[in-house]
Design a protein around this motif. Structure first.
Motif, PDB file in Angstrom:
ATOM      1  N   THR A   1       0.861  -1.181   0.000  1.00 21.67           N
ATOM      2  CA  THR A   1       0.000   0.000   0.000  1.00 21.67           C
ATOM      3  C   THR A   1       0.895   1.227   0.000  1.00 21.67           C
ATOM      4  O   THR A   1       1.898   1.272   0.716  1.00 21.67           O
TER       5      THR A   1
ATOM      6  N   PHE B   1       1.337   5.534   0.410  1.00 17.06           N
ATOM      7  CA  PHE B   1       0.796   6.759   0.972  1.00 17.06           C
ATOM      8  C   PHE B   1       1.634   7.928   0.478  1.00 17.06           C
ATOM      9  O   PHE B   1       2.750   7.740  -0.012  1.00 17.06           O
TER      10      PHE B   1
ATOM     11  N   ASN C   1      -2.306   5.147  -2.672  1.00 20.38           N
ATOM     12  CA  ASN C   1      -3.598   4.648  -2.186  1.00 20.38           C
ATOM     13  C   ASN C   1      -4.215   5.573  -1.137  1.00 20.38           C
ATOM     14  O   ASN C   1      -5.438   5.624  -0.998  1.00 20.38           O
ATOM     15  N   TYR C   2      -3.354   6.251  -0.392  1.00 19.39           N
ATOM     16  CA  TYR C   2      -3.803   7.217   0.618  1.00 19.39           C
ATOM     17  C   TYR C   2      -3.093   8.535   0.336  1.00 19.39           C
ATOM     18  O   TYR C   2      -1.871   8.643   0.491  1.00 19.39           O
TER      19      TYR C   2
ATOM     20  N   LEU D   1      -7.987  13.884   3.315  1.00 21.76           N
ATOM     21  CA  LEU D   1      -7.472  12.540   3.038  1.00 21.76           C
ATOM     22  C   LEU D   1      -8.363  11.878   1.997  1.00 21.76           C
ATOM     23  O   LEU D   1      -9.580  11.814   2.168  1.00 21.76           O
TER      24      LEU D   1
ATOM     25  N   SER E   1      -8.847   8.275  -0.128  1.00 23.86           N
ATOM     26  CA  SER E   1      -8.442   6.878  -0.240  1.00 23.86           C
ATOM     27  C   SER E   1      -9.628   6.048  -0.708  1.00 23.86           C
ATOM     28  O   SER E   1     -10.769   6.532  -0.743  1.00 23.86           O
TER      29      SER E   1
ATOM     30  N   GLN F   1     -13.162   9.496   2.137  1.00 22.88           N
ATOM     31  CA  GLN F   1     -12.576  10.833   2.075  1.00 22.88           C
ATOM     32  C   GLN F   1     -12.926  11.571   3.359  1.00 22.88           C
ATOM     33  O   GLN F   1     -14.031  11.442   3.882  1.00 22.88           O
TER      34      GLN F   1
ATOM     35  N   ILE G   1       0.462  10.926   7.600  1.00 22.72           N
ATOM     36  CA  ILE G   1      -0.226  10.070   6.631  1.00 22.72           C
ATOM     37  C   ILE G   1       0.317   8.647   6.674  1.00 22.72           C
ATOM     38  O   ILE G   1      -0.403   7.682   6.440  1.00 22.72           O
TER      39      ILE G   1
ATOM     40  N   THR H   1      -2.340   5.731   7.398  1.00 24.24           N
ATOM     41  CA  THR H   1      -2.429   4.613   6.448  1.00 24.24           C
ATOM     42  C   THR H   1      -2.251   3.281   7.158  1.00 24.24           C
ATOM     43  O   THR H   1      -3.005   2.324   6.931  1.00 24.24           O
TER      44      THR H   1
ATOM     45  N   SER I   1      -5.272   2.412   9.265  1.00 26.83           N
ATOM     46  CA  SER I   1      -6.385   2.057   8.380  1.00 26.83           C
ATOM     47  C   SER I   1      -6.210   0.643   7.834  1.00 26.83           C
ATOM     48  O   SER I   1      -7.168  -0.136   7.775  1.00 26.83           O
TER      49      SER I   1
ATOM     50  N   ILE J   1     -11.767   4.867   8.621  1.00 22.15           N
ATOM     51  CA  ILE J   1     -10.982   6.055   8.306  1.00 22.15           C
ATOM     52  C   ILE J   1     -11.514   7.297   9.020  1.00 22.15           C
ATOM     53  O   ILE J   1     -10.746   8.168   9.436  1.00 22.15           O
TER      54      ILE J   1
END
Length: 490
Positions: A256, A258, A265-266, A282, A284, A288, A305, A309, A312, A318
């Motif tokens: 993933t 960020f 992805n983020y 944010l 993703s 949001q 972040i 991430t 999450s 989120i």
């Protein structure tokens, strides 16, 4: 655990007395050996473990582990002598096995990067705690459970030695802790400290030149960082960093990304930036959310972040994570303000690399009312090539610089500072004051109202290391003492 049981899954050769003996721990420092320990012989920078075998046995070692096969016939000991191909790898395995592989009962998150490991690990801890989970954070500034430092016996390293790490992880299991966030340093990874720690998520933050002399080259430094991708079941990477992108391309693990940029992805977008707060959005696949972080600066947004991430990806909603993120706070020694009534902005920060110093100075420059004053130096016996670069970065942002001492170790601090000053233009205002306390005092007492002072390089640390001694020294306490002295004299 019987020695026979410990050794049955490990390649080894045993000579001497019975292996039907109880082993209660491992130790590679002879003076710390307790009855029931295995003594692991290894060669350090200053000492060779072979010189201390007798002391280890006197202290109660029930066996001695070596990796020099030639010593098998040379050493005649009253306890079993065990040869293994690699003592560092065996230390990792045996420590984990003696403590019943505790990481397997935990959700372990390991964070690596040149800068930001401490901040991100504590951010993860704070977010999980806000989500009503019990979490342990292990790293540079200590061991914490739900934000409270705990008093345990261990050698203070960024990544703990296996003999301490697995014992502390076992403590976590017994105390019903669910999550552990730990810092994975390049040296910790390269010396196999995390080989037998079951890591659920590996987080990659960034890479900049650091620790090159310790590893031998920048390439070897990069390779040591990449070990985490092999150890972790899943990896989370900074999509804004080219090294992290490369790690992702080379790994077949679930991954993933960020970042503040695209193709992640983020993504954290900055909507508005104040003096001490940043309003962000944010975006993703999981939703949001617009929220406000209680700090400014691109490097801190990257740290935030990264933590968001990670939490999450652990399965938390989120919306709840972003609500918790509005209350994040930096760990000690990371842009830590020192309150005062002199109308000065005084900060303590751990920045000791070119990238970290640039990030914090750039952040402070945005809010400084008058002049930006910097107190710093570079550590001795470490990465000499970065000194001129740090000088150039310091000069780009600071109006006045006080060069002092960091941890000079075996080097002449005057020479260290001259190498830093080689990066200054001829117009740079600076002064060299080798006594760190005097340099801090001069910076504060010569400052004018509205000035900002950054004291960099040591952060949370409470010691200074010289060639022949180590002394107690805290930047934060030093600033407080200067302020108290000033008010007494008024």
């Amino acid at each position: 655990m019987q020695l026979a049981e410990l050794l049955k899954d490990w390649p080894c050769t045993v000579k001497g007395s019975s292996i039907r003996i109880e082993v209660t721990g491992i130790e590679d420092h002879a003076q710390h050996v307790k009855p029931g320990d295995l003594f692991i012989v290894r060669k350090g920078k200053k000492f060779d473990g072979y010189e201390f075998i007798d002391l280890a046995i006197q202290n109660g070692a029930v066996g001695v582990v070596i990796e020099d096969e030639n010593k098998l016939d040379q050493l005649k000991l009253p306890v079993p002598l065990i040869w293994v191909p690699n003592c560092l790898k065996f230390m990792s395995f045996s420590a984990a096995k003696i403590h019943h592989f505790p990481a397997e009962a935990l959700q372990v998150i390991a964070i690596t990067g040149t800068n930001g490991k401490t901040t991100v690990s504590h951010f993860i801890g704070q977010l999980l705690q806000a989500l009503h989970k019990k979490v342990m954070v292990i790293g540079t500034v200590g061991v914490f459970i739900n934000g409270e430092e705990i008093d345990l016996e261990y050698e203070h390293l960024t990544t703990l030695q296996p003999k301490h790490l697995h014992k502390i992880l076992q403590y976590a299991v017994r105390n019903r802790i669910q999550y552990v966030a730990l810092e994975a340093s390049s040296m910790g990874l390269a010396t196999h400290r995390l080989d037998d720690c079951d890591i659920d998520i590996g987080v990659f933050l960034n890479l900049a030149e650091d620790h090159i002399e310790e590893h031998g080259s920048f390439e070897k430094y990069k390779q040591s960082k990449q070990i985490l991708a092999q150890l972790a079941k899943k990896i989370i990477l900074n999509g804004d960093d080219s090294f992290c992108r490369t790690v992702g391309l080379q790994s077949k693990k679930k991954k993933t990304y960020f970042g503040l940029g695209n193709r992640v992805n983020y993504q954290l977008q900055v909507l508005a930036e104040g003096i001490q707060h940043t309003t962000c959005c944010l975006q993703s696949d999981k939703g949001q959310k617009v929220f406000t972080l209680p700090f400014v600066g691109e490097h801190q947004l990257q740290n935030a972040i990264a933590a968001i991430t990670t939490v999450s990806e652990l399965g938390f909603p989120i919306d709840k994570i972003c609500e918790a993120a509005e209350h994040l706070h930096l760990p000690n020694g990371r842009l830590e303000p020192v309150p005062n009534n002199l109308n000065l902005s005084i900060y303590i920060d751990y920045a000791h690399t070119e990238a970290a110093l640039r990030a914090v100075l750039k952040t402070l420059k945005k809010t400084v009312k008058n002049e930006l004053i910097l107190v710093f130096s570079c550590g001795g016996d470490r990465d000499k090539h970065k000194r001129i670069k740090m000088g150039a970065v310091a000069s780009k942002y600071a109006d006045m610089i006080y060069l002092t001492t960091d941890n000079p170790r075996s080097e002449d601090p005057t020479l260290i500072n001259s190498q830093i000053a080689a990066g200054f233009p001829s117009t740079q205002k600076y002064e060299m004051i080798l006594d760190r306390a005097e340099a801090i005092e001069k910076a504060i007492l010569s400052a004018k109202e509205g000035d900002t002072i950054l004291i960099a390089g040591k952060g949370h640390e409470t010691t200074q290391t010289f060639k022949d001694k180590e002394i107690y020294f805290s930047d934060y306490e030093c600033v407080q003492a200067v302020l108290a002295k000033y008010h007494q004299n008024q």
